[in-house]
Design a protein around this motif. Sequence first.
Motif, mmCIF file in Angstrom:
data_model
loop_
_atom_site.group_PDB
_atom_site.id
_atom_site.type_symbol
_atom_site.label_atom_id
_atom_site.label_comp_id
_atom_site.label_asym_id
_atom_site.label_seq_id
_atom_site.Cartn_x
_atom_site.Cartn_y
_atom_site.Cartn_z
ATOM 1 N N TRP A 64 2.240 1.854 -3.456
ATOM 2 C CA TRP A 64 1.128 2.246 -4.338
ATOM 3 C C TRP A 64 0.787 3.721 -4.162
ATOM 4 N N ARG A 65 0.724 4.143 -2.931
ATOM 5 C CA ARG A 65 0.407 5.555 -2.670
ATOM 6 C C ARG A 65 1.532 6.476 -3.144
ATOM 7 N N SER A 66 2.773 6.009 -3.083
ATOM 8 C CA SER A 66 3.917 6.865 -3.468
ATOM 9 C C SER A 66 3.906 7.207 -4.951
ATOM 10 N N GLU A 118 -4.482 0.825 -15.009
ATOM 11 C CA GLU A 118 -3.913 1.735 -14.012
ATOM 12 C C GLU A 118 -2.780 1.066 -13.238
ATOM 13 N N GLN A 119 -2.910 -0.214 -12.940
ATOM 14 C CA GLN A 119 -1.839 -0.902 -12.225
ATOM 15 C C GLN A 119 -0.544 -0.877 -13.042
ATOM 16 N N GLY A 128 1.026 7.722 -6.611
ATOM 17 C CA GLY A 128 -0.239 8.398 -6.904
ATOM 18 C C GLY A 128 -1.468 7.531 -6.882
ATOM 19 N N GLY A 129 -1.333 6.256 -6.465
ATOM 20 C CA GLY A 129 -2.493 5.384 -6.418
ATOM 21 C C GLY A 129 -3.398 5.717 -5.238
ATOM 22 N N SER A 130 -4.683 5.417 -5.376
ATOM 23 C CA SER A 130 -5.640 5.601 -4.289
ATOM 24 C C SER A 130 -6.396 4.301 -4.089
ATOM 25 N N GLY A 131 -6.925 4.106 -2.890
ATOM 26 C CA GLY A 131 -7.596 2.849 -2.595
ATOM 27 C C GLY A 131 -6.580 1.720 -2.518
ATOM 28 N N ALA A 149 -7.834 -1.441 -8.484
ATOM 29 C CA ALA A 149 -7.662 -0.594 -9.671
ATOM 30 C C ALA A 149 -7.725 -1.453 -10.929
ATOM 31 N N ARG A 190 0.953 2.671 -12.918
ATOM 32 C CA ARG A 190 1.655 2.944 -11.663
ATOM 33 C C ARG A 190 2.973 2.171 -11.591
ATOM 34 N N VAL A 240 0.828 -1.211 0.000
ATOM 35 C CA VAL A 240 0.000 0.000 0.000
ATOM 36 C C VAL A 240 0.860 1.257 0.000
#
Length: 283
Positions: A243-245, A259-260, A247-250, A255, A263, A240
């Motif tokens: 993923w957030r680093s 999108e995966q 720009g991913g959300s949730g 996703a 990222r 997680v």
Amino acid sequence: MRPTPRTASTSSSTPVTSRLRGLVVGTAVAALALGLAPGATAQVASSEAADTPERAQVAVRLKVATEPVVRVAVPRRTWPSRLVQAQGVPVDGNDLVEVVRDGREVRGSAKRVRHGDTVRLVDVEKRRTTKRTRVRPGVVEVPTTKLAPGRRKVVRDGRAGVQRVKVVRTLHNGEPERYRVASRTWVRKPQPRRVLVGRQPFSVDGADGLNWGALAGCESGGNPRAVNPAGYYGLYQFNVATWRSVGGSGMPHHASPGEQTYRAKLLYKSRGRSPWPHCGRLL
């Protein structure tokens, strides 16, 4: 001082015109007191100065709904609602009794009548109705790389919703004054139309030509919903924080595959193959 609104759906069943039958008789004596002639106002004003405060009479105008104005003489500082009742005019819980002084409506303790005031009885009627209204379903567009850019595909037809709406219409002297929606309840909620819209795949300079399919096959068996109990998710087994680093959300595995991959490309551009120490050699 306004009467407390009643709960019935309409105002008094007594026609407005019949309200004045008792008023005509009731004002006959008052008319004699006033003379209804030029100078009557001055006579009443002088009598106020000579009489006791409790018995002093004042001249006021009484306006009942749409009927003509009638002049009456009443003890000063009388409450307007008592004045109307004393003239034999029926008033229900919805009707408004207003006092106008020098062109402005007065309220509170100042509402007791004074010489020259106009007392208005406004016939208020509340009409409650229930109706059904149609609610448009709307459209939800979902971008996808599985379709050619610009191509659209309907995957679910929409369905309009239905609401039950209760409204209250308020009429003053037969004229519309206010329209209020009292409540809205769903009979059937709308279902939006779902449309897939093709777009270009996510692109990241320097990472587009790599073998991302091979990396995904090694990391997750090509399953975008893969979950590793150790805390890694999706095609490229993001944790997680990583993923957030980028720009991913949730959650990563929630996703879309496109999108995966996007990222993962961003992660490669900043850190190279190091996030995938065993499978990164396949890129």
